[in-house]
Design a protein around this motif. Structure first.
Motif, PDB file in Angstrom:
ATOM      1  N   SER A  94     -70.837   4.188  -4.794  1.00 53.22           N
ATOM      2  CA  SER A  94     -69.428   3.873  -4.570  1.00 53.22           C
ATOM      3  C   SER A  94     -68.570   4.582  -5.603  1.00 53.22           C
ATOM      4  O   SER A  94     -68.890   4.583  -6.797  1.00 53.22           O
ATOM      5  CB  SER A  94     -69.183   2.359  -4.670  1.00 53.22           C
ATOM      6  OG  SER A  94     -69.858   1.675  -3.641  1.00 53.22           O
ATOM      7  N   THR A  95     -67.488   5.175  -5.160  1.00 51.88           N
ATOM      8  CA  THR A  95     -66.553   5.820  -6.075  1.00 51.88           C
ATOM      9  C   THR A  95     -65.989   4.785  -7.043  1.00 51.88           C
ATOM     10  O   THR A  95     -65.618   3.688  -6.642  1.00 51.88           O
ATOM     11  CB  THR A  95     -65.396   6.457  -5.280  1.00 51.88           C
ATOM     12  OG1 THR A  95     -65.941   7.303  -4.283  1.00 51.88           O
ATOM     13  CG2 THR A  95     -64.482   7.261  -6.187  1.00 51.88           C
ATOM     14  N   ARG A 435     -72.247 -10.402  -3.725  1.00 51.77           N
ATOM     15  CA  ARG A 435     -73.244 -10.156  -4.776  1.00 51.77           C
ATOM     16  C   ARG A 435     -73.290  -8.677  -5.147  1.00 51.77           C
ATOM     17  O   ARG A 435     -73.381  -8.328  -6.327  1.00 51.77           O
ATOM     18  CB  ARG A 435     -74.612 -10.636  -4.281  1.00 51.77           C
ATOM     19  CG  ARG A 435     -75.722 -10.532  -5.307  1.00 51.77           C
ATOM     20  CD  ARG A 435     -77.034 -11.068  -4.753  1.00 51.77           C
ATOM     21  NE  ARG A 435     -78.088 -10.949  -5.731  1.00 51.77           N
ATOM     22  CZ  ARG A 435     -78.370 -11.851  -6.672  1.00 51.77           C
ATOM     23  NH1 ARG A 435     -77.640 -12.951  -6.741  1.00 51.77           N
ATOM     24  NH2 ARG A 435     -79.355 -11.672  -7.534  1.00 51.77           N
ATOM     25  N   ARG A 436     -73.237  -7.805  -4.153  1.00 48.97           N
ATOM     26  CA  ARG A 436     -73.291  -6.365  -4.422  1.00 48.97           C
ATOM     27  C   ARG A 436     -72.013  -5.889  -5.109  1.00 48.97           C
ATOM     28  O   ARG A 436     -72.035  -4.934  -5.883  1.00 48.97           O
ATOM     29  CB  ARG A 436     -73.545  -5.619  -3.117  1.00 48.97           C
ATOM     30  CG  ARG A 436     -74.968  -5.835  -2.592  1.00 48.97           C
ATOM     31  CD  ARG A 436     -75.141  -5.298  -1.182  1.00 48.97           C
ATOM     32  NE  ARG A 436     -75.125  -3.849  -1.148  1.00 48.97           N
ATOM     33  CZ  ARG A 436     -76.182  -3.060  -1.348  1.00 48.97           C
ATOM     34  NH1 ARG A 436     -77.379  -3.600  -1.592  1.00 48.97           N
ATOM     35  NH2 ARG A 436     -76.080  -1.755  -1.289  1.00 48.97           N
ATOM     36  N   ARG A 437     -70.892  -6.539  -4.843  1.00 46.93           N
ATOM     37  CA  ARG A 437     -69.664  -6.238  -5.602  1.00 46.93           C
ATOM     38  C   ARG A 437     -69.842  -6.641  -7.066  1.00 46.93           C
ATOM     39  O   ARG A 437     -69.470  -5.900  -7.977  1.00 46.93           O
ATOM     40  CB  ARG A 437     -68.472  -6.981  -5.002  1.00 46.93           C
ATOM     41  CG  ARG A 437     -67.953  -6.391  -3.710  1.00 46.93           C
ATOM     42  CD  ARG A 437     -66.643  -7.054  -3.281  1.00 46.93           C
ATOM     43  NE  ARG A 437     -66.099  -6.378  -2.119  1.00 46.93           N
ATOM     44  CZ  ARG A 437     -66.208  -6.804  -0.869  1.00 46.93           C
ATOM     45  NH1 ARG A 437     -66.837  -7.937  -0.618  1.00 46.93           N
ATOM     46  NH2 ARG A 437     -65.696  -6.125   0.134  1.00 46.93           N
ATOM     47  N   GLY A 480     -67.436  -0.457   1.080  1.00 49.79           N
ATOM     48  CA  GLY A 480     -67.871  -1.086  -0.155  1.00 49.79           C
ATOM     49  C   GLY A 480     -67.305  -0.522  -1.436  1.00 49.79           C
ATOM     50  O   GLY A 480     -67.881  -0.710  -2.506  1.00 49.79           O
ATOM     51  N   GLU A 481     -66.170   0.168  -1.366  1.00 52.90           N
ATOM     52  CA  GLU A 481     -65.547   0.678  -2.577  1.00 52.90           C
ATOM     53  C   GLU A 481     -64.838  -0.455  -3.331  1.00 52.90           C
ATOM     54  O   GLU A 481     -64.410  -1.442  -2.721  1.00 52.90           O
ATOM     55  CB  GLU A 481     -64.527   1.771  -2.232  1.00 52.90           C
ATOM     56  CG  GLU A 481     -65.118   3.019  -1.607  1.00 52.90           C
ATOM     57  CD  GLU A 481     -65.892   3.856  -2.605  1.00 52.90           C
ATOM     58  OE1 GLU A 481     -65.880   3.532  -3.803  1.00 52.90           O
ATOM     59  OE2 GLU A 481     -66.527   4.837  -2.184  1.00 52.90           O
ATOM     60  N   PRO A 482     -64.695  -0.326  -4.651  1.00 52.23           N
ATOM     61  CA  PRO A 482     -63.933  -1.336  -5.404  1.00 52.23           C
ATOM     62  C   PRO A 482     -62.519  -1.483  -4.851  1.00 52.23           C
ATOM     63  O   PRO A 482     -61.898  -0.515  -4.424  1.00 52.23           O
ATOM     64  CB  PRO A 482     -63.911  -0.768  -6.824  1.00 52.23           C
ATOM     65  CG  PRO A 482     -65.121   0.106  -6.905  1.00 52.23           C
ATOM     66  CD  PRO A 482     -65.273   0.704  -5.539  1.00 52.23           C
ATOM     67  N   LYS A 483     -62.045  -2.693  -4.845  1.00 50.83           N
ATOM     68  CA  LYS A 483     -60.689  -3.050  -4.429  1.00 50.83           C
ATOM     69  C   LYS A 483     -60.394  -2.741  -2.964  1.00 50.83           C
ATOM     70  O   LYS A 483     -59.239  -2.599  -2.576  1.00 50.83           O
ATOM     71  CB  LYS A 483     -59.643  -2.364  -5.338  1.00 50.83           C
ATOM     72  CG  LYS A 483     -59.672  -2.883  -6.772  1.00 50.83           C
ATOM     73  CD  LYS A 483     -58.462  -2.420  -7.553  1.00 50.83           C
ATOM     74  CE  LYS A 483     -58.436  -3.096  -8.923  1.00 50.83           C
ATOM     75  NZ  LYS A 483     -57.262  -2.693  -9.719  1.00 50.83           N
ATOM     76  N   GLY A 518     -55.491  17.602  -8.731  1.00 50.89           N
ATOM     77  CA  GLY A 518     -55.137  17.408  -7.333  1.00 50.89           C
ATOM     78  C   GLY A 518     -56.195  16.737  -6.500  1.00 50.89           C
ATOM     79  O   GLY A 518     -56.276  16.958  -5.291  1.00 50.89           O
ATOM     80  N   LYS A 519     -57.043  15.927  -7.125  1.00 48.79           N
ATOM     81  CA  LYS A 519     -58.108  15.255  -6.390  1.00 48.79           C
ATOM     82  C   LYS A 519     -57.761  13.790  -6.186  1.00 48.79           C
ATOM     83  O   LYS A 519     -57.103  13.166  -7.004  1.00 48.79           O
ATOM     84  CB  LYS A 519     -59.444  15.361  -7.146  1.00 48.79           C
ATOM     85  CG  LYS A 519     -59.988  16.778  -7.230  1.00 48.79           C
ATOM     86  CD  LYS A 519     -61.312  16.789  -7.952  1.00 48.79           C
ATOM     87  CE  LYS A 519     -61.898  18.195  -8.047  1.00 48.79           C
ATOM     88  NZ  LYS A 519     -63.184  18.212  -8.761  1.00 48.79           N
ATOM     89  N   GLU A 520     -58.281  13.256  -5.083  1.00 47.98           N
ATOM     90  CA  GLU A 520     -58.088  11.838  -4.777  1.00 47.98           C
ATOM     91  C   GLU A 520     -59.206  11.047  -5.427  1.00 47.98           C
ATOM     92  O   GLU A 520     -60.363  11.421  -5.361  1.00 47.98           O
ATOM     93  CB  GLU A 520     -58.126  11.651  -3.267  1.00 47.98           C
ATOM     94  CG  GLU A 520     -57.549  10.340  -2.810  1.00 47.98           C
ATOM     95  CD  GLU A 520     -57.475  10.289  -1.302  1.00 47.98           C
ATOM     96  OE1 GLU A 520     -58.441   9.790  -0.689  1.00 47.98           O
ATOM     97  OE2 GLU A 520     -56.488  10.765  -0.729  1.00 47.98           O
ATOM     98  N   ASN A 521     -58.879   9.954  -6.089  1.00 45.94           N
ATOM     99  CA  ASN A 521     -59.898   9.163  -6.782  1.00 45.94           C
ATOM    100  C   ASN A 521     -59.777   7.709  -6.401  1.00 45.94           C
ATOM    101  O   ASN A 521     -58.768   7.076  -6.652  1.00 45.94           O
ATOM    102  CB  ASN A 521     -59.723   9.326  -8.304  1.00 45.94           C
ATOM    103  CG  ASN A 521     -60.928   8.820  -9.063  1.00 45.94           C
ATOM    104  OD1 ASN A 521     -62.050   9.085  -8.677  1.00 45.94           O
ATOM    105  ND2 ASN A 521     -60.690   8.102 -10.137  1.00 45.94           N
ATOM    106  N   GLY A 522     -60.817   7.181  -5.768  1.00 44.48           N
ATOM    107  CA  GLY A 522     -60.820   5.763  -5.429  1.00 44.48           C
ATOM    108  C   GLY A 522     -60.259   5.477  -4.053  1.00 44.48           C
ATOM    109  O   GLY A 522     -60.026   6.364  -3.252  1.00 44.48           O
TER     110      GLY A 522
END
Length: 584
Positions: A94-95, A435-437, A480-483, A518-522
């Motif tokens: 996950s990023t 749990r995985r979070r 399943g990415e954070p937030k 210039g990159k997207e993060n998250g």
């Protein structure tokens, strides 16, 4: 010559007259035979036949053959490519996961002294959980918090032995009871059995609490009874504690669920063996909670093309839930409440970039339709495993007669998998997602069924590339990415936001560098908003043991789903039905 010609014509005429009756007789005989065959032959949806999926669920292999026939006719060619698809992200991590971690320590406001110091004498709380393993797990977790709210001694919870799952296991046969008691010693006093009263067995007073009862509800409704009776048992204890509590109570939930509840050593040992055997086959693997068993399909009210046989079989099972109304299968599917078919799950994974060389562990009971239903998924992902294929009958002998112990083995493998895919929003899916979070935001893929529904219906009219692009678009916010999920959305066990801490400084530095180049993060805000619009989280029904009490209609739906805590409290105090609920 003329005479001979007339003679020949006369002969042909006579022969024609003789042939006409003969042809008529033969035609009539064939017609009668056809009618008899039609009457005696079984219909395509006869009860003795296997599950037949409708046209839009036909197998990918058949579709690819049909596509070959359509080449050159201007028809889009939906052909699943062999091998692995290209994707811009790492499929196995996950990023930004490294910037988040589980945190469940109590705050300075929460007394840290031994539980003995805050527990009132002669206050004993017993609970009888309900449902399968994971539904009972939520009940156990909430029972600890309820005991803390009431400053009561908790007796080790009783597991459900009478419901659909019919598992005779006690708490100590599933969970490590000594670890459970010792780990929570500073939070709640827990004992294994209710003590004798005046030398005799103590029969506790039985009562129920309404669904999602908050702190004030327990203090005003349960505590007076507990103070008078001294020992009470709360029955059908599942989802009997509010989703929204003070932060310290939420953190206590996390300490129970993620630390205090450990499986017994035999279960852990067998579960680790299964994980090891998957790792021996591949560095990474997917665990799929397929949830395509008859009980789930019956509860959902969905239809999968099996004709009268399917309607009859699933209709009988559906009657176990007395409060369920007649379903509208098309409406239910449009709302995203139908589990995907095994083939649809496979197509989704292929579109997300997972190749046919990926190993999949399937956590599932008896799949409705059997091998015929599973065949399209196995064709897409031949490396197909389950606990039954990884372990011998002798190894599983001490587990196989107990549904909760078998479910615990699946739980361990799904928890340890690199990617977990859930095909419904039931109890196991919710608990594992949370749990995985908590333990590092390992990827958890939830099908965006509301959007994918129309895509699967229309896939004949598009190329694979178009289908793949749309799947990836629709699944943003569901991998399943954070937030990905807003705090407070869904069940707390699925989204334990109060127990997830962020390393803000480190993340800010990475975000700054990402913007510089210039990159997207998250996760993007629009993905979270889209996911919130597409989810059916708060009002998702649960598969439980089926008496009327399992339905969310126990309390006013508009308050349960949309109201504030104060609205909910007001509804409790103004609800005359609660007196009956709280009585024997």
């Amino acid at each position: 010559m003329a005479f001979q010609r007339r003679r020949l014509q006369y002969q042909y005429k006579n022969r024609g007259r003789l042939l006409i009756p003969a042809i008529s007789v033969i035609s009539a005989a064939l017609l009668v035979l056809f009618v008899l065959i039609s009457l005696l032959a079984p219909s395509p949806t006869d009860g003795n036949g296997p599950l037949r999926l409708p046209r839009h669920h036909s197998s990918t292999e058949t579709r690819n053959k049909d596509r070959t026939k359509d080449e050159g006719k201007g028809v889009p060619k939906f052909r699943v490519p062999p091998g692995r698809g290209a994707y811009h992200r790492d499929l196995w991590t996950s990023t930004n996961a490294k910037f988040y971690h589980g945190c469940s320590d109590a705050s300075s406001k929460f007394p840290k002294a031994e539980a003995e110091a805050i527990t009132r004498p002669n206050r004993y709380l017993l609970v009888a959980t309900s449902g399968g393993l994971n539904q009972q797990r939520t009940g156990i977790t909430d029972a600890v918090v309820a005991a803390r709210i009431l400053n009561a001694t908790l007796v080790v919870p009783k597991l459900d032995k009478k419901s659909f799952w019919k598992d005779s296991s006690n708490f100590s046969e599933i969970f490590n009871v000594d670890w459970f008691i010792s780990y929570l010693a500073k939070d709640v006093r827990i004992i294994k059995e209710l003590p004798l009263r005046r030398g005799h067995q103590w029969i506790p007073h039985s009562m129920r609490v309404p669904r999602k009862c908050n702190e004030r509800c327990y203090i005003t409704r349960v505590l007076p009874v507990l103070s008078k009776k001294q020992a009470i048992q709360l029955n059908k204890f599942d989802y009997r504690l509010s989703n929204r509590l003070e932060t310290d109570f939420q953190k206590l939930r996390c300490r129970v669920n993620y630390h205090a509840l450990r499986f017994t050593n035999p279960i852990i040992t067998m579960g680790e063996k299964l994980v090891q055997r998957m790792r021996m086959r591949s560095k990474h693997f997917i665990a799929l909670h397929l949830r395509f068993e008859p009980d789930m399909l019956a509860f959902s009210g969905c239809y999968y093309g099996g004709g009268e046989k399917e309607r009859t079989e699933l209709g009988k099972i559906r009657k176990r839930w007395k409060t369920l109304h007649t379903s509208n299968p098309d409406k239910v599917r449009r709302q995203g409440r139908c589990p995907l078919t095994p083939e649809e799950v496979g197509l989704m994974l292929k579109a997300l970039g997972y190749g046919s060389d990926v190993h999949i562990y399937v956590a599932s009971g008896e799949v409705y339709g059997g091998e015929e239903t599973l065949a399209p998924l196995k064709a897409l992902f031949p490396n197909f495993h389950s606990k039954d294929s990884l372990a011998s009958k002798e190894e599983l002998e001490s587990f196989s007669a107990f549904s909760s112990r078998m479910a615990a083995l699946d739980f361990i493998v799904c928890d340890e998998s690199d990617v977990f895919v859930t095909n419904n929003n039931g109890n196991m899916a919710k608990i594992l997602a949370g749990r995985r979070r908590y333990f590092g935001h390992k990827p958890t893929i939830r099908p965006n069924a509301k959007k994918l529904y129309r895509l699967f219906l229309d896939r004949d009219n598009m190329t694979w590339e178009e289908f793949e692009s749309k799947v990836r678009k629709f699944q943003r916010g569901f991998i399943g990415e954070p937030k990905e999920v807003r705090p407070g959305r869904g069940e707390f066990h699925e989204n334990p936001a109060s127990c997830i801490c962020e390393d803000s400084d480190a993340k800010a530095k990475v975000d700054s560098l990402s913007r510089k180049f210039g990159k997207e993060n998250g996760v993007r805000k629009e993905d979270v908003d889209s996911a919130a619009d597409d989810e059916n989280m708060d009002d998702e029904p649960e598969v439980s043991d089926g008496d009327g009490d399992e339905d969310p209609d126990d309390l006013p739906t508009n308050i349960l789903l949309n109201g504030t805590a104060s609205d909910y409290e007001a509804s409790l105090l103004d609800n005359p039905e609660l007196d009956e609920l709280l009585s024997d």
